[in-house]
Design a protein around this motif. Structure first.
Motif, PDB file in Angstrom:
ATOM      1  N   VAL A  82      59.365  33.145 -15.365  1.00  0.00           N
ATOM      2  CA  VAL A  82      58.731  32.025 -16.041  1.00  0.00           C
ATOM      3  C   VAL A  82      59.075  30.761 -15.288  1.00  0.00           C
ATOM      4  CG1 VAL A  82      58.754  33.132 -18.314  1.00  0.00           C
ATOM      5  CG2 VAL A  82      60.721  31.741 -17.573  1.00  0.00           C
ATOM      6  N   GLY A  83      58.272  29.718 -15.478  1.00  0.00           N
ATOM      7  CA  GLY A  83      58.501  28.435 -14.824  1.00  0.00           C
ATOM      8  C   GLY A  83      57.244  27.625 -14.801  1.00  0.00           C
ATOM      9  N   ASN A  84      57.375  26.324 -14.601  1.00  0.00           N
ATOM     10  CA  ASN A  84      56.237  25.425 -14.531  1.00  0.00           C
ATOM     11  C   ASN A  84      56.505  24.398 -13.422  1.00  0.00           C
ATOM     12  OD1 ASN A  84      53.818  24.183 -15.177  1.00  0.00           O
ATOM     13  ND2 ASN A  84      54.770  22.786 -16.662  1.00  0.00           N
ATOM     14  N   PRO A  85      55.712  24.423 -12.351  1.00  0.00           N
ATOM     15  CA  PRO A  85      54.536  25.240 -12.073  1.00  0.00           C
ATOM     16  C   PRO A  85      54.875  26.740 -12.026  1.00  0.00           C
ATOM     17  CG  PRO A  85      54.702  23.410 -10.530  1.00  0.00           C
ATOM     18  CD  PRO A  85      55.998  23.472 -11.264  1.00  0.00           C
ATOM     19  N   LYS A  86      53.846  27.582 -12.133  1.00  0.00           N
ATOM     20  CA  LYS A  86      54.054  29.019 -12.161  1.00  0.00           C
ATOM     21  C   LYS A  86      54.673  29.461 -10.847  1.00  0.00           C
ATOM     22  CE  LYS A  86      51.733  33.415 -12.987  1.00  0.00           C
ATOM     23  NZ  LYS A  86      52.705  33.815 -14.011  1.00  0.00           N
ATOM     24  N   PRO A  87      55.749  30.228 -10.904  1.00  0.00           N
ATOM     25  CA  PRO A  87      56.417  30.630  -9.667  1.00  0.00           C
ATOM     26  C   PRO A  87      55.593  31.641  -8.860  1.00  0.00           C
ATOM     27  CG  PRO A  87      57.746  31.137 -11.626  1.00  0.00           C
ATOM     28  CD  PRO A  87      56.418  30.697 -12.104  1.00  0.00           C
ATOM     29  N   THR A  88      55.834  31.617  -7.564  1.00  0.00           N
ATOM     30  CA  THR A  88      55.308  32.657  -6.684  1.00  0.00           C
ATOM     31  C   THR A  88      56.415  33.676  -6.446  1.00  0.00           C
ATOM     32  OG1 THR A  88      55.901  31.328  -4.766  1.00  0.00           O
ATOM     33  CG2 THR A  88      53.638  31.163  -5.549  1.00  0.00           C
ATOM     34  N   ILE A  89      56.021  34.935  -6.277  1.00  0.00           N
ATOM     35  CA  ILE A  89      56.969  36.057  -6.180  1.00  0.00           C
ATOM     36  C   ILE A  89      56.969  36.588  -4.756  1.00  0.00           C
ATOM     37  CG2 ILE A  89      57.589  38.338  -7.057  1.00  0.00           C
ATOM     38  CD1 ILE A  89      57.855  36.096  -9.110  1.00  0.00           C
ATOM     39  N   SER A  90      58.189  36.871  -4.221  1.00  0.00           N
ATOM     40  CA  SER A  90      58.333  37.540  -2.918  1.00  0.00           C
ATOM     41  C   SER A  90      59.429  38.583  -3.035  1.00  0.00           C
ATOM     42  CB  SER A  90      58.661  36.521  -1.827  1.00  0.00           C
ATOM     43  OG  SER A  90      59.888  35.873  -2.108  1.00  0.00           O
ATOM     44  N   TRP A  91      59.339  39.623  -2.183  1.00  0.00           N
ATOM     45  CA  TRP A  91      60.298  40.728  -2.228  1.00  0.00           C
ATOM     46  C   TRP A  91      61.014  40.846  -0.881  1.00  0.00           C
ATOM     47  CZ3 TRP A  91      61.650  43.734  -6.360  1.00  0.00           C
ATOM     48  CH2 TRP A  91      60.836  43.654  -7.519  1.00  0.00           C
ATOM     49  N   ALA A  92      62.303  41.212  -0.947  1.00  0.00           N
ATOM     50  CA  ALA A  92      63.092  41.458   0.266  1.00  0.00           C
ATOM     51  C   ALA A  92      63.963  42.688   0.050  1.00  0.00           C
ATOM     52  CB  ALA A  92      63.964  40.254   0.602  1.00  0.00           C
ATOM     53  N   LYS A  93      64.264  43.366   1.152  1.00  0.00           N
ATOM     54  CA  LYS A  93      65.164  44.530   1.092  1.00  0.00           C
ATOM     55  C   LYS A  93      66.320  44.286   2.050  1.00  0.00           C
ATOM     56  CE  LYS A  93      65.623  49.355   2.450  1.00  0.00           C
ATOM     57  NZ  LYS A  93      65.042  50.442   3.240  1.00  0.00           N
ATOM     58  N   ASN A  94      67.526  44.341   1.487  1.00  0.00           N
ATOM     59  CA  ASN A  94      68.744  44.115   2.287  1.00  0.00           C
ATOM     60  C   ASN A  94      68.646  42.822   3.096  1.00  0.00           C
ATOM     61  OD1 ASN A  94      69.810  46.543   1.320  1.00  0.00           O
ATOM     62  ND2 ASN A  94      69.051  47.720   3.079  1.00  0.00           N
ATOM     63  N   GLY A  95      68.075  41.776   2.474  1.00  0.00           N
ATOM     64  CA  GLY A  95      68.012  40.471   3.106  1.00  0.00           C
ATOM     65  C   GLY A  95      66.858  40.276   4.054  1.00  0.00           C
ATOM     66  N   GLU A  96      65.987  41.269   4.234  1.00  0.00           N
ATOM     67  CA  GLU A  96      64.859  41.135   5.143  1.00  0.00           C
ATOM     68  C   GLU A  96      63.557  41.329   4.379  1.00  0.00           C
ATOM     69  OE1 GLU A  96      65.251  43.707   8.445  1.00  0.00           O
ATOM     70  OE2 GLU A  96      67.122  42.805   9.179  1.00  0.00           O
ATOM     71  N   GLU A  97      62.519  40.652   4.852  1.00  0.00           N
ATOM     72  CA  GLU A  97      61.210  40.715   4.212  1.00  0.00           C
ATOM     73  C   GLU A  97      60.715  42.158   4.112  1.00  0.00           C
ATOM     74  OE1 GLU A  97      56.652  39.261   5.270  1.00  0.00           O
ATOM     75  OE2 GLU A  97      58.368  38.665   6.516  1.00  0.00           O
ATOM     76  N   VAL A  98      60.191  42.486   2.954  1.00  0.00           N
ATOM     77  CA  VAL A  98      59.619  43.828   2.759  1.00  0.00           C
ATOM     78  C   VAL A  98      58.296  43.905   3.518  1.00  0.00           C
ATOM     79  CG1 VAL A  98      58.607  45.411   1.069  1.00  0.00           C
ATOM     80  CG2 VAL A  98      60.745  44.225   0.559  1.00  0.00           C
ATOM     81  N   LYS A  99      58.168  44.963   4.304  1.00  0.00           N
ATOM     82  CA  LYS A  99      56.922  45.190   5.031  1.00  0.00           C
ATOM     83  C   LYS A  99      56.087  46.193   4.229  1.00  0.00           C
ATOM     84  CE  LYS A  99      58.698  44.180   9.653  1.00  0.00           C
ATOM     85  NZ  LYS A  99      59.861  43.457   9.143  1.00  0.00           N
ATOM     86  N   TYR A 100      54.946  45.715   3.710  1.00  0.00           N
ATOM     87  CA  TYR A 100      54.090  46.553   2.870  1.00  0.00           C
ATOM     88  C   TYR A 100      53.253  47.481   3.730  1.00  0.00           C
ATOM     89  CZ  TYR A 100      55.442  42.959  -0.467  1.00  0.00           C
ATOM     90  OH  TYR A 100      56.162  42.086  -1.229  1.00  0.00           O
ATOM     91  N   ASN A 101      53.022  48.687   3.202  1.00  0.00           N
ATOM     92  CA  ASN A 101      52.176  49.678   3.889  1.00  0.00           C
ATOM     93  C   ASN A 101      51.532  50.569   2.843  1.00  0.00           C
ATOM     94  OD1 ASN A 101      54.239  51.593   3.187  1.00  0.00           O
ATOM     95  ND2 ASN A 101      55.384  50.970   5.053  1.00  0.00           N
ATOM     96  N   ASP A 102      51.000  51.710   3.268  1.00  0.00           N
ATOM     97  CA  ASP A 102      50.318  52.576   2.319  1.00  0.00           C
ATOM     98  C   ASP A 102      51.268  53.320   1.400  1.00  0.00           C
ATOM     99  OD1 ASP A 102      51.426  54.147   4.233  1.00  0.00           O
ATOM    100  OD2 ASP A 102      49.614  55.279   4.727  1.00  0.00           O
ATOM    101  N   ARG A 103      52.583  53.185   1.624  1.00  0.00           N
ATOM    102  CA  ARG A 103      53.553  53.848   0.759  1.00  0.00           C
ATOM    103  C   ARG A 103      54.347  52.835  -0.057  1.00  0.00           C
ATOM    104  NH1 ARG A 103      58.574  55.773   0.996  1.00  0.00           N
ATOM    105  NH2 ARG A 103      58.946  54.811   3.022  1.00  0.00           N
ATOM    106  N   ILE A 104      54.536  51.627   0.466  1.00  0.00           N
ATOM    107  CA  ILE A 104      55.241  50.557  -0.247  1.00  0.00           C
ATOM    108  C   ILE A 104      54.201  49.502  -0.568  1.00  0.00           C
ATOM    109  CG2 ILE A 104      57.086  48.853  -0.120  1.00  0.00           C
ATOM    110  CD1 ILE A 104      58.510  50.678   1.837  1.00  0.00           C
ATOM    111  N   LEU A 105      53.936  49.323  -1.891  1.00  0.00           N
ATOM    112  CA  LEU A 105      52.801  48.531  -2.336  1.00  0.00           C
ATOM    113  C   LEU A 105      53.271  47.368  -3.211  1.00  0.00           C
ATOM    114  CD1 LEU A 105      50.574  51.540  -3.434  1.00  0.00           C
ATOM    115  CD2 LEU A 105      50.592  50.424  -1.194  1.00  0.00           C
ATOM    116  N   LEU A 106      52.533  46.244  -3.138  1.00  0.00           N
ATOM    117  CA  LEU A 106      52.725  45.121  -4.043  1.00  0.00           C
ATOM    118  C   LEU A 106      51.593  45.152  -5.058  1.00  0.00           C
ATOM    119  CD1 LEU A 106      54.358  42.569  -4.732  1.00  0.00           C
ATOM    120  CD2 LEU A 106      52.770  41.272  -3.287  1.00  0.00           C
TER     121      LEU A 106
END
Length: 630
Positions: A82-106
């Motif tokens: 929750v928050g105002n303005p509405k927050p944007t969401i990001s994901w990381a794994k072990n401190g590094e940006e998650v790389k999305y593919n056909d098996r790891i999906l957002l």
């Protein structure tokens, strides 16, 4: 919430806006159109066990631990914020940006889905919610049943201002002193793991620990530097992660620089030195001389020092000494104006210190007069005192030797009549050289006028000023002495060379009446010899030679003659052993003679030449004598 601090390395997560609501004015509630106050993001923590919708699908919220089983086909990680303005969401794994593919999906609701999870998917997944007012991050562990898993970071965090800093284990922390450092060791594992903290491989006391795997290092100082390790252990195994803590100290000025003293002692007394300071210092130097400028700073790590002249890199002739902390200007005339500065920098900050050099010319000064040469009479003069000045202070005159000296004009002084005074002549020679004598002088009363003439005065006029000097005095009162010698002693010694035997006698100092006194009293008189060479009977020998014999040939190359050589006594003329004469060269006792070419028919026989008329006899005789040993 931890205070903000600077990250040198980390990750940049991919961002996603969850719906079209983000494009509405941030102050309007999309449901009822009412205005809402601005609010920093906050992720909703739901403390509940992971839901297993089926044998193959696991759904969970953040703050939990997901243990993968062999039949797990899908893991869905929810992140609600929750928050105002509405927050944007990001994901990381072990401190590094998650790389999305056909098996790891957002997913559209910002959830992260992992299909057909494998061992490589094990780790800590962090959801970050951010808006213009700030951000919030929550992690979830995905692990296998077995040895524990530690959430680690490989970031380098540098803190130069904040009073507190918080990092994950595995980070490198560089912080200023007196800050509070919190190291988080987030552990996941089934069975549950026990956490133990170490510093430089030594176990830390429990007093350092905080709850939930946090280690607090309060009021950090240089003694807290080191390697901090977190060990997580359960029945299936153990794992360890470490963070390096480095304590920073910004550059700060010091009141002295030991290296400058050592360098100055080797540079000589003519080289001047000065220390820079934050407010600036100043030093007066002579033209063409050398100068040493010290940058006395300290810090941790040791600051790097850069020297500048008038704000620009150095271009004049110089040397850097003592690891750059001392700048030697080889000729200060290369820098007539401007300011020298040293910039000390390390990771904690920087410090600039400065100094300026003032080149002062040496100059002659005649502003003072020397004392008058006399107190009265007609010859009194004063000469200007020639001084060498530097910046108004008197220095050695050698500094002004290159400058032309000003002309010195004497000034008359004390030109007046002198008071009456006794005048005396030199003492006459003493009447005796020893034993007591008398010498005299003449004493008169006179007055020297300002014109230089001497006017006789009565003795009474001088007696009022001083007592009359004496006209006679005793002299040479020392007793009359002389050197006295005894008779020569016996002549002794071997005859190794001519007249090397010696004889001795005693020398005494005594008065004229025969009283012996110390030799010192005769030291002014030439002292007679106490030792001399003498001639003995043994030395009275010489070489005696006879006349040469008749030459064995009248011509040719084989003629020789001899003589007798004997060592004989000079007085008795009797032969003695030859070694008595060895100190003189021995004369030769044979020599060649008549070395001239022979004419035809000339032969030697008993020292006479014989002529033969017969050719045959002459040939035989010639053969006979020509082949002989002569």
């Amino acid at each position: 919430e931890y205070p903000l601090h600077r990250h040198v390395s980390g990750f940049t997560s991919s961002l996603r806006t969850s719906s079209a609501e983000a494009f509405l004015p941030t102050s309007v509630d999309p449901a009822n159109g009412l205005r809402r106050p601005h609010q920093k993001p906050a992720i909703l923590r739901k403390i509940s066990a992971a839901q297993q919708l089926s044998a193959s699908e696991v759904v969970t919220h953040l703050g939990q631990t997901v243990v993968l089983a062999s039949g797990t086909l899908s893991v869905l990680l929810h992140c609600e914020a929750v928050g105002n303005p509405k927050p944007t969401i990001s994901w990381a794994k072990n401190g590094e940006e998650v790389k999305y593919n056909d098996r790891i999906l957002l997913q559209p609701d910002d959830s992260l889905q992992i299909l057909a999870p494998v061992e490589a998917d094990v780790g800590f997944y962090a959801c970050n919610a951010s808006n213009a007012l700030g951000s919030d991050t929550v992690s979830i562990a995905v692990t296998l049943a077995g040895k524990p898993l530690i959430k680690a970071s490989r970031a380098t965090v540098i803190n130069t201002e904040s009073p507190a800093v918080a990092v994950d284990i595995g980070s490198t922390v560089k912080t200023i002193q007196r800050a509070n450092v919190t190291i988080s060791c987030q552990v996941a594992g089934v069975p549950e793991a026990e956490v133990t903290w170490f510093k430089n491989k030594a176990k830390l006391a429990s007093a350092h620990h905080l709850h939930d795997g946090l280690l607090l290092i309060a009021n950090v100082s240089l003694s807290d530097q080191g390697l901090y390790s977190c060990k997580a252990a359960n029945l299936r195994g153990e794992v360890t992660e470490s963070s390096q803590l480095l304590v920073l100290e910004p550059p700060r000025p010091l009141p002295y620089l030991e290296d400058l003293t050592a360098v100055l002692s080797n540079a000589g007394t003519s080289t001047r030195s000065v220390l820079t300071s934050p407010s600036g210092t100043k030093m007066t130097v002579s033209p063409g001389s050398s100068a040493l400028i010290g940058c006395a700073v300290d810090g941790h790590p040791t600051p790097n020092i850069t020297w500048l002249y008038s704000g620009e890199p150095l271009s004049l002739r110089h040397r850097l000494l003592a690891a750059g902390r001392i700048l030697q200007i080889l000729n200060v005339s290369d820098a007539p104006d401007g300011e020298f500065s040293c910039l000390a920098q390390n990771e904690a900050g920087s410090l600039a210190q400065k100094t300026s050099l003032a080149i002062q010319e040496f100059q002659w000064s005649v502003d003072k007069l020397m004392a008058c040469s006399t107190s009265c009479g007609h010859k009194g003069v004063q000469l200007p005192q020639l001084r060498c000045l530097l910046d108004g202070a008197e220095v050695n005159t050698s500094h002004c030797k290159e400058k032309p000296k000003p002309a010195l004009q004497p000034i008359a002084c004390n030109r007046r009549d002198c008071p009456s005074r006794w005048m005396v002549t030199s003492w006459s020679p003493c009447t005796r050289s020893c034993g007591g004598g008398i010498q005299t002088r003449r004493v008169t009363c006179q007055r020297l006028t300002a014109k230089g003439s001497s006017v006789p005065m009565s003795n009474e006029a001088c007696a009022q000023v001083s007592k009359r000097p004496v006209v006679t005095q005793n002299c040479n009162r020392q007793p009359c002495v002389e050197w006295v010698a005894s008779s020569w002693g016996q002549c002794n010694g071997p005859c190794i060379g001519p007249r090397l035997a010696v004889q001795h006698r005693q020398i005494f100092c005594q008065t004229k009446d025969g009283t012996s006194v110390s030799s010192d009293q005769c030291s002014a008189l030439p002292r007679p010899l106490s030792t001399q060479n003498c001639w003995t009977d043994v030395c009275g020998v010489h070489w005696r030679v006879s006349l040469w014999t008749v030459c064995t040939a009248t011509c040719g190359n084989y003629g020789f003659q001899s003589r007798r050589v004997d060592c004989v006594h000079i007085r008795t003329n009797k032969p003695v052993l030859e070694h008595h004469c060895s100190w003189r060269p021995r004369p030769v006792n044979w020599q060649r003679c008549n070395i001239t070419p022979c004419e035809n028919g000339t032969l030697l026989r008993g020292g006479e030449a014989v002529w033969h008329g017969g050719r045959k006899e002459g040939r035989a005789i010639s053969q006979k004598y020509s082949t002989g040993p002569c």
